[in-house]
Design a protein around this motif. Structure first.
Motif, short mmCIF file in Angstrom:
data_model
loop_
_atom_site.label_atom_id
_atom_site.label_comp_id
_atom_site.label_asym_id
_atom_site.label_seq_id
_atom_site.Cartn_x
_atom_site.Cartn_y
_atom_site.Cartn_z
N GLN A 254 0.82 -1.20 0.00
CA GLN A 254 0.00 0.00 0.00
C GLN A 254 0.85 1.26 0.00
OE1 GLN A 254 -2.67 -0.35 3.32
NE2 GLN A 254 -4.12 -1.65 2.20
N THR A 255 0.26 2.34 -0.51
CA THR A 255 0.94 3.63 -0.61
C THR A 255 0.57 4.52 0.58
OG1 THR A 255 -0.87 4.46 -1.98
CG2 THR A 255 1.02 3.49 -3.11
N VAL A 256 1.13 5.71 0.60
CA VAL A 256 0.92 6.63 1.72
C VAL A 256 -0.55 7.02 1.87
CG1 VAL A 256 1.45 8.94 2.57
CG2 VAL A 256 3.28 7.48 1.75
N PRO A 257 -1.27 7.43 0.81
CA PRO A 257 -2.69 7.79 1.01
C PRO A 257 -3.52 6.65 1.58
CG PRO A 257 -1.92 8.61 -1.09
CD PRO A 257 -0.84 7.72 -0.56
N LEU A 258 -3.26 5.42 1.15
CA LEU A 258 -4.01 4.28 1.69
C LEU A 258 -3.65 4.03 3.15
CD1 LEU A 258 -4.01 1.63 -1.18
CD2 LEU A 258 -5.86 3.13 -0.45
N GLY A 259 -2.38 4.14 3.48
CA GLY A 259 -1.98 3.93 4.86
C GLY A 259 -2.57 4.94 5.81
N LEU A 260 -2.69 6.18 5.37
CA LEU A 260 -3.26 7.21 6.24
C LEU A 260 -4.77 7.09 6.35
CD1 LEU A 260 -1.16 10.30 5.08
CD2 LEU A 260 -0.67 8.66 6.89
N SER A 261 -5.41 6.47 5.39
CA SER A 261 -6.87 6.35 5.44
C SER A 261 -7.36 5.38 6.51
CB SER A 261 -7.40 5.92 4.07
OG SER A 261 -6.97 4.59 3.77
N VAL A 262 -6.50 4.50 7.02
CA VAL A 262 -6.94 3.54 8.03
C VAL A 262 -7.22 4.21 9.36
CG1 VAL A 262 -5.65 1.71 6.88
CG2 VAL A 262 -4.58 2.98 8.74
N LEU A 263 -6.78 5.45 9.54
CA LEU A 263 -7.02 6.13 10.81
C LEU A 263 -8.44 6.64 10.93
CD1 LEU A 263 -3.71 8.19 11.01
CD2 LEU A 263 -4.27 6.07 12.22
N GLN A 264 -9.18 6.68 9.84
CA GLN A 264 -10.56 7.16 9.86
C GLN A 264 -11.50 5.97 9.87
OE1 GLN A 264 -11.89 10.32 10.00
NE2 GLN A 264 -13.87 9.31 10.15
N GLY A 265 -12.20 5.80 10.97
CA GLY A 265 -13.16 4.71 11.08
C GLY A 265 -14.57 5.16 10.75
#
Length: 306
Positions: A254-265
């Motif tokens: 996974q890339t940076v945008p995908l990795g950061l999206s996991v913080l939003q539930g």
């Protein structure tokens, strides 16, 4: 016969302007004041626009170093009571940011290489080689640019499944590189269409072949445009979200945008962690622009003055 003469009064010698010199004109103070007021108004408008543009980044920066209790007590616009650097480290570890950063850099550089090389060859054939049905090719490449990703994602997903490229960085990099090369081809073909034919003819008379003309003449003169394309392709690839969301499902790819999206539930969110994650995603782009800002500026202004 007596002659009477009227007395003449001498008012002193008159100063005459030297020959060839015009009399001095009065200063236009009113016009200067108008120009000064207009300049101040433009500067004020630009300043307001810059502040409005940078205000979201300032809010992100403030909230990236707040604790959850500080955010809930004082809101998002207040200064942190205590600069908490642990938020950045916690987000870095939770999303495994190092691996995501390496993946994004590898994919973006690969996309730039593939897209620029393909666009250069295609545009050289269309713009300088003058292949047949040149307009039809340009319309085809333009049509690829206007197709929405939502309409292509399912056929691409099915194709990747059948070819064994699903959840692989190589296949994804090739896909995005080919997609971006369509825009690069359309742009470069328009530039090469106005390329000086005298240079091509002179090189041909000197015995230069097509490859020599491409690498020795066309490429050096087209480098400003190519540098701008490299910057745009890198940024676009870095910010891609839909294609990697569908095609890169494993955590290691996974890339940076995908990795950061996991913080939003769906039912919970942490504003301070999200702000820290957004800051981590923005910093690489800021560094990239600081490094390549001269190339971008030269490329944008290359055709302004001949």
């Amino acid at each position: 016969m007596t002659m009477t003469t009227e007395p003449t009064t001498q008012s002193g010698p008159r100063k005459q302007a030297p020959a060839g010199h015009a009399a001095p004109k009065p200063h236009k103070k009113h016009s200067a004041r108008k120009r000064g007021a207009g300049s101040y108004a433009v500067i004020a408008a630009v300043g307001i626009f810059v502040l409005a543009f940078l205000s979201p980044f300032g809010i992100i920066l403030l909230n990236s170093f707040k604790t959850g209790a500080d955010y809930r007590a004082n809101g998002s616009l207040s200064l942190p009571e205590e600069w908490n650097w642990a938020v950045i480290g916690d987000v870095w570890e939770r999303v495994e940011f190092t691996q995501k950063l390496v993946n994004s850099i590898q994919i973006s550089l690969g996309v730039v290489l593939i897209a620029v090389v393909l666009a250069l060859f295609n545009a050289y054939a269309i713009g300088i080689g003058r292949v047949r049905r040149r307009t039809a090719f340009l319309v085809f490449f333009l049509g690829i640019n206007v197709l929405p990703q939502e309409g292509l994602v399912y056929p691409i997903y099915y194709l990747f499944k059948e070819m064994g490229l699903y959840d692989g960085k190589l296949g994804y990099t090739v896909l995005v590189g080919i997609t971006y090369s369509a825009f690069g081809t359309y742009l470069l073909a328009s530039v090469f269409a106005s390329f000086p034919r005298e240079l091509i003819e002179a090189a041909s008379l000197d015995g230069a072949g097509r490859w020599t003309i491409l690498w020795r003449i066309v490429l050096p003169m087209s480098w400003p445009t190519l540098s701008v394309m490299c910057v745009f392709f890198f940024v676009w690839s870095w910010n891609e979200f839909l294609y990697p969301l569908v095609l890169l499902i494993s955590n290691d790819n996974q890339t940076v945008p995908l990795g950061l999206s996991v913080l939003q539930g769906q039912y919970s969110s942490d504003p301070t962690s999200l702000s820290a994650a957004a800051l981590l995603g923005v910093i690489p782009m800021v560094v990239f622009f600081l490094i390549f800002q001269r190339s971008l500026t030269r490329g944008l202004t290359a055709g302004a003055v001949k």
